[in-house]
Design a protein around this motif. Structure first.
Motif, PDB file in Angstrom:
ATOM      1  N   ALA A   8       2.334   1.863  -3.458  1.00  0.00           N
ATOM      2  CA  ALA A   8       1.362   2.503  -4.346  1.00  0.00           C
ATOM      3  C   ALA A   8       1.179   3.972  -3.995  1.00  0.00           C
ATOM      4  O   ALA A   8       1.132   4.842  -4.878  1.00  0.00           O
ATOM      5  N   THR A  39       4.201   6.002  -5.097  1.00  0.00           N
ATOM      6  CA  THR A  39       4.213   6.118  -6.560  1.00  0.00           C
ATOM      7  C   THR A  39       3.224   7.180  -7.033  1.00  0.00           C
ATOM      8  O   THR A  39       3.561   8.040  -7.868  1.00  0.00           O
ATOM      9  N   LEU A  40       2.013   7.137  -6.517  1.00  0.00           N
ATOM     10  CA  LEU A  40       0.981   8.091  -6.937  1.00  0.00           C
ATOM     11  C   LEU A  40       1.365   9.517  -6.557  1.00  0.00           C
ATOM     12  O   LEU A  40       1.182  10.456  -7.352  1.00  0.00           O
ATOM     13  N   THR A  81       9.866   4.523  -3.795  1.00  0.00           N
ATOM     14  CA  THR A  81       8.965   3.469  -4.253  1.00  0.00           C
ATOM     15  C   THR A  81       9.758   2.274  -4.772  1.00  0.00           C
ATOM     16  O   THR A  81       9.419   1.119  -4.496  1.00  0.00           O
ATOM     17  N   GLY A  89      -2.778   8.945  -3.312  1.00  0.00           N
ATOM     18  CA  GLY A  89      -1.662   8.441  -2.513  1.00  0.00           C
ATOM     19  C   GLY A  89      -1.583   9.089  -1.151  1.00  0.00           C
ATOM     20  O   GLY A  89      -1.313   8.425  -0.145  1.00  0.00           O
ATOM     21  N   THR A  96       0.830  -1.207   0.000  1.00  0.00           N
ATOM     22  CA  THR A  96       0.000   0.000   0.000  1.00  0.00           C
ATOM     23  C   THR A  96       0.863   1.255   0.000  1.00  0.00           C
ATOM     24  O   THR A  96       0.558   2.238  -0.682  1.00  0.00           O
TER      25      THR A  96
END
Length: 416
Positions: A297, A300-301, A395, A328, A294
């Motif tokens: 992600a 990254t976002l 990430t 995110g 999680t």
């Protein structure tokens, strides 16, 4: 009180609640108090920000009235950061209920004090006390939540709590502005009747001490050294530093793009907060299925959102990338609280929660200082790109950790 538990991190479905002889209305009231407990911390900011100009005007005799007004804000987060570092000294497994009552009461009184205090030094002292007591209450209430809920269900509730905090930020900011406009900046302190009401409800809901047995039932992980939590705490600080970008830096990025309309500027952080609200609502669902991934992600976002915002040439493109960033951002703070609670024992919980909150506050506080040298050297657009690239690199490292752990787990299962 009812014992309610969810699945562990490794289980996708939450276990059914265990119901005892306590009335449903009392259990619902407990959940309501725990989910709305973060409102008092948002009030530490929203109750004064709209009235900053009025505060500066009242204390105009100071050498720098603007700086004097900003100190009124700053003293609360300083108290919050300090409380997070040492909250474990106040919040113990044997006094969760009592500490929660006292901290809620102190934060209510300290928040209302501007109604009667006219001395600047005393005002700063009460602001420090407000921030300190608010975080002590947060640590106690988070520990109470961890004592009643575990695993997947607890993660969902932490996500809901974060969403409610975001919503309360918007609502109380608007209410504070209206009160300050019509009745003066001190009138905004009336909003601190909200934690006072929570305190009265808590007296009803928590009608008996939270037993040590109940807290030990909620213990999820083996004994770990708090030193082992340092990587997570450092990550939470870094992610909080990035989390502050839309609020601390975005207005100035928009100005460089020729967007100076105050209404258009306000839409960007508001959109980020709105998307974060929706994102936090589904955090428990995501975390129960993907666990540590999680954070991969989320990072990254956020990285994509910052890089895109730094390179965007239009207002609409910035809004698009802020939506990506907001998804995110909504997962970051709930992730660290959930992850820490999943990794510590009952005896360590209060210290660990306090340190987590402190790292988040310190990360947000550090944002202007970390970004300034980058901004001075390369410009504000490049600052967003650098922050985004940094998150993407994080990430990559986190992704490798997830892969290595997954392969190690497969080998262990195969060997068994």
């Amino acid at each position: 009180m009812a014992t309610m538990s969810g699945a562990s991190d490794a289980m996708p479905a939450a276990a059914a609640p265990q119901v005892d002889d306590v009335a449903r209305w009392r259990r619902n009231l407990v959940v309501l108090i725990l989910l709305t407990g973060g409102v008092k911390s948002t009030l530490a900011f929203t109750a004064v920000v709209p009235g900053l100009q009025l505060i500066a005007a009242e204390f105009h005799s100071a050498a720098d009235s603007i700086l004097s007004a900003q100190f009124v804000i700053t003293l609360a987060p300083i108290g919050m950061a300090l409380a997070g570092l040492i909250a474990g000294l106040f919040v113990r497994t044997s006094n969760l209920r009592g500490t929660m009552f006292v901290a809620l009461g102190v934060s209510t009184i300290a928040g209302l004090m501007p109604l009667v205090i006219h001395n600047y030094t005393l005002l700063l002292i009460t602001r420090f006390i407000l921030g300190f007591s608010a975080v002590v209450a947060d640590v106690a209430m988070t520990s109470v939540l961890a004592a009643y809920f575990t695993g997947g269900l607890r993660s969902k509730l932490i996500g809901f709590r974060q969403s409610i905090s975001h919503i309360s930020t918007v609502i109380t900011m608007l209410a504070s502005g209206w009160l300050a406009q019509h009745y003066g900046w001190r009138a905004s302190s009336l909003l601190f009747v909200i934690p006072g009401i929570l305190l009265l409800l808590a007296f009803v809901a928590f009608d008996r001490p939270i037993s040590k047995e109940r807290q030990e039932q909620a213990q999820d992980g083996p004994q770990v050294s708090l030193v082992q939590l340092l990587p997570l705490l450092l990550l939470s600080l870094i992610m909080a530093l990035g989390h502050a970008m839309p609020h601390y830096q975005m207005p100035f990025l928009l100005k460089e793009n020729g967007i100076t309309d105050a209404e258009l500027v306000s839409y960007v952080p508001a959109l980020s907060a709105g998307v974060s609200i929706l994102s936090a609502l589904v955090f428990g669902f995501v975390y129960s299925r993907f666990g540590f991934a999680t954070l991969v992600a989320a990072s990254t976002l956020m990285g994509i959102g910052f890089i895109g915002s730094g390179l965007a040439t239009s207002y609409e493109m910035i809004l698009f990338f802020i939506v990506i960033e907001g998804v995110g951002a909504g997962w970051t703070m709930p992730f660290f609280l959930s992850r820490i609670l999943d990794r510590v024992t009952t005896a360590q919980r209060n210290h660990a929660v306090g340190l987590t909150l402190a790292s988040l506050f310190i990360g947000q506080f550090m944002n202007p200082f970390v970004t300034k040298p980058i901004r001075d050297a390369f410009g504000l657009h490049a600052t967003f790109v650098v922050m985004g690239v940094g998150l993407i690199l994080i990430t990559g490292i986190l992704g490798l950790i997830v892969i290595v752990r997954a392969k190690a787990k497969e080998r262990a299962l195969a060997a068994a």
